[in-house]
Motif scaffolding. Structure first.
Motif, mmCIF file in Angstrom:
data_model
loop_
_atom_site.group_PDB
_atom_site.id
_atom_site.type_symbol
_atom_site.label_atom_id
_atom_site.label_comp_id
_atom_site.label_asym_id
_atom_site.label_seq_id
_atom_site.Cartn_x
_atom_site.Cartn_y
_atom_site.Cartn_z
ATOM 1 N N SER A 49 68.398 -12.040 -20.919
ATOM 2 C CA SER A 49 67.729 -11.225 -21.964
ATOM 3 C C SER A 49 68.079 -11.923 -23.655
ATOM 4 N N GLN A 95 62.155 -5.500 -21.173
ATOM 5 C CA GLN A 95 63.857 -4.639 -20.196
ATOM 6 C C GLN A 95 62.979 -3.037 -20.030
ATOM 7 N N ASP A 172 60.553 -9.250 -18.762
ATOM 8 C CA ASP A 172 62.502 -8.992 -18.732
ATOM 9 C C ASP A 172 62.608 -7.651 -17.490
ATOM 10 N N GLU A 173 62.649 -7.877 -16.082
ATOM 11 C CA GLU A 173 62.867 -7.468 -15.362
ATOM 12 C C GLU A 173 61.684 -6.172 -15.155
HETATM 13 MG MG LIG Z 1 69.140 -8.540 -18.978
#
Ligand SMILES: [Mg+2]
Ligand SMILES: Nc1ncnc2c1ncn2[C@@H]1O[C@H](COP(=O)(O)OP(=O)(O)OP(=O)(O)O)[C@@H](O)[C@H]1O
Length: 284
Positions: A49, A95, A172-173
């Motif tokens: 991240s 995220q 991010d994810e």
């Molecule tokens: Mg992360």
């Protein structure tokens, strides 16, 4: 070149003075402006991240530089270019995208960035409707973004990025916490965007099945450093994936089983279970 890291180190300040966490160390990485689908993988806390946030100057390097198109990002805040120029070209889905939403209605939320980047109102409205249709969220446009499910919020946040058409997408994810159908939908959407527009996509994920299906290049982080940057087949053929605490994609576990126990001779150039089934039908 789209994005280029030169010897980037990132330290987070600790609670006490002179206490730091080293999150990235001497990172060198070049990302093309088009045609890349990069998966960033690695165990929790490895720096993924932190790394991706440097790709649109959400963080500044402690040491080193990051070139983002024609903007050179350095540790010195005052000397850096206007970040609006960077943000317009590199879109970021966080995220936890729910933190990204803030307007009264979904419609206004999606329209916020294009207006902010100087798009005319009717053009921004037209884009918003178009994107909402593409993501099948037209029914949500009048709702408050805070009265949505996690998956719906995620789609709205993604629509808010696509609405101003950045050149590179950072994710991010993006599938975390979604149900299996939602995960497939989101990944297929990014895949389609990548194919149709040739936009570079950088994706962080812990899901090796997604990596194996979609990525054209894999960057592995382990304890603040890049330990692998290259081809996905090579990564899982060698022992490198194990050294970096990664697991094999399901399709490769099955291929190993078929080769070892059933005396097949299948190679690793099969990227999904569906592909494997078709191949098996051919040899059957
Ligand atoms: Mg992360
Ligand atoms: N805001 C922060 N302040 C201090 N330390 C931080 C902060 N954010 C991250 N760190 C530390 O930096 C390191 C890298 O964190 P990062 O969030 O980049 O990892 P990650 O690979 O994204 O992990 P995950 O897979 O769990 O999301 C970790 O040691 C983490 O504890």
């Amino acid at each position: 070149m789209g994005i280029s890291f030169k010897d980037v180190t990132h330290l987070y300040p600790g609670v006490k003075r002179k206490e730091f966490t080293l999150a990235l160390e001497d990172i060198n990485l070049d990302i093309n402006e088009k045609d890349e689908f990069i998966a960033i993988v690695g165990k929790t806390g490895s720096g993924k991240s932190t790394l991706i946030q440097h790709m649109n100057a959400l963080m500044l390097p402690t040491k080193g530089t990051v070139q983002i198109f024609d903007n050179l990002i350095t540790p010195k805040k005052r000397k850096n270019p206007k970040l609006k120029n960077v943000r317009k070209r590199v879109g970021f889905v966080f995220q936890f995208p729910e933190y990204q939403l803030f307007e009264e209605t979904v419609f206004k939320d999606i329209m916020f960035a294009p207006l902010n980047f100087g798009m005319k109102k009717d053009e921004a409205e037209r884009r918003t409707k178009e994107i909402a249709k593409e993501l099948k969220i037209e029914n949500l446009l009048k709702k408050s973004p805070f009265n949505l499910s996690g998956g719906q919020m995620r789609k709205v946040a993604i629509a808010g990025i696509l609405s101003y058409d950045p050149d590179i997408l950072l994710l991010d994810e993006p599938t975390r916490g979604l149900d299996p159908k939602g995960q497939v939908e989101i990944m297929e959407l990014f895949h389609q965007i990548h194919k149709e527009t040739r936009k570079t996509i950088v994706l962080i994920t812990h899901d090796m099945d997604l990596v194996y299906q979609y990525a054209t290049r894999v960057v592995v982080l382990n304890d603040t450093k890049i330990t692998y940057d290259g081809d996905k087949v090579e990564l899982f053929k060698s022992g490198l994936y194990k050294d970096n605490n990664l697991v094999k994609p399901e399709v490769l576990k099955l291929i190993d089983y078929l080769n070892e126990k059933m005396h097949y001779n299948l190679d690793y150039n099969t990227f999904t279970l569906e592909d494997l089934i078709s191949k098996l039908k051919e040899v059957a």
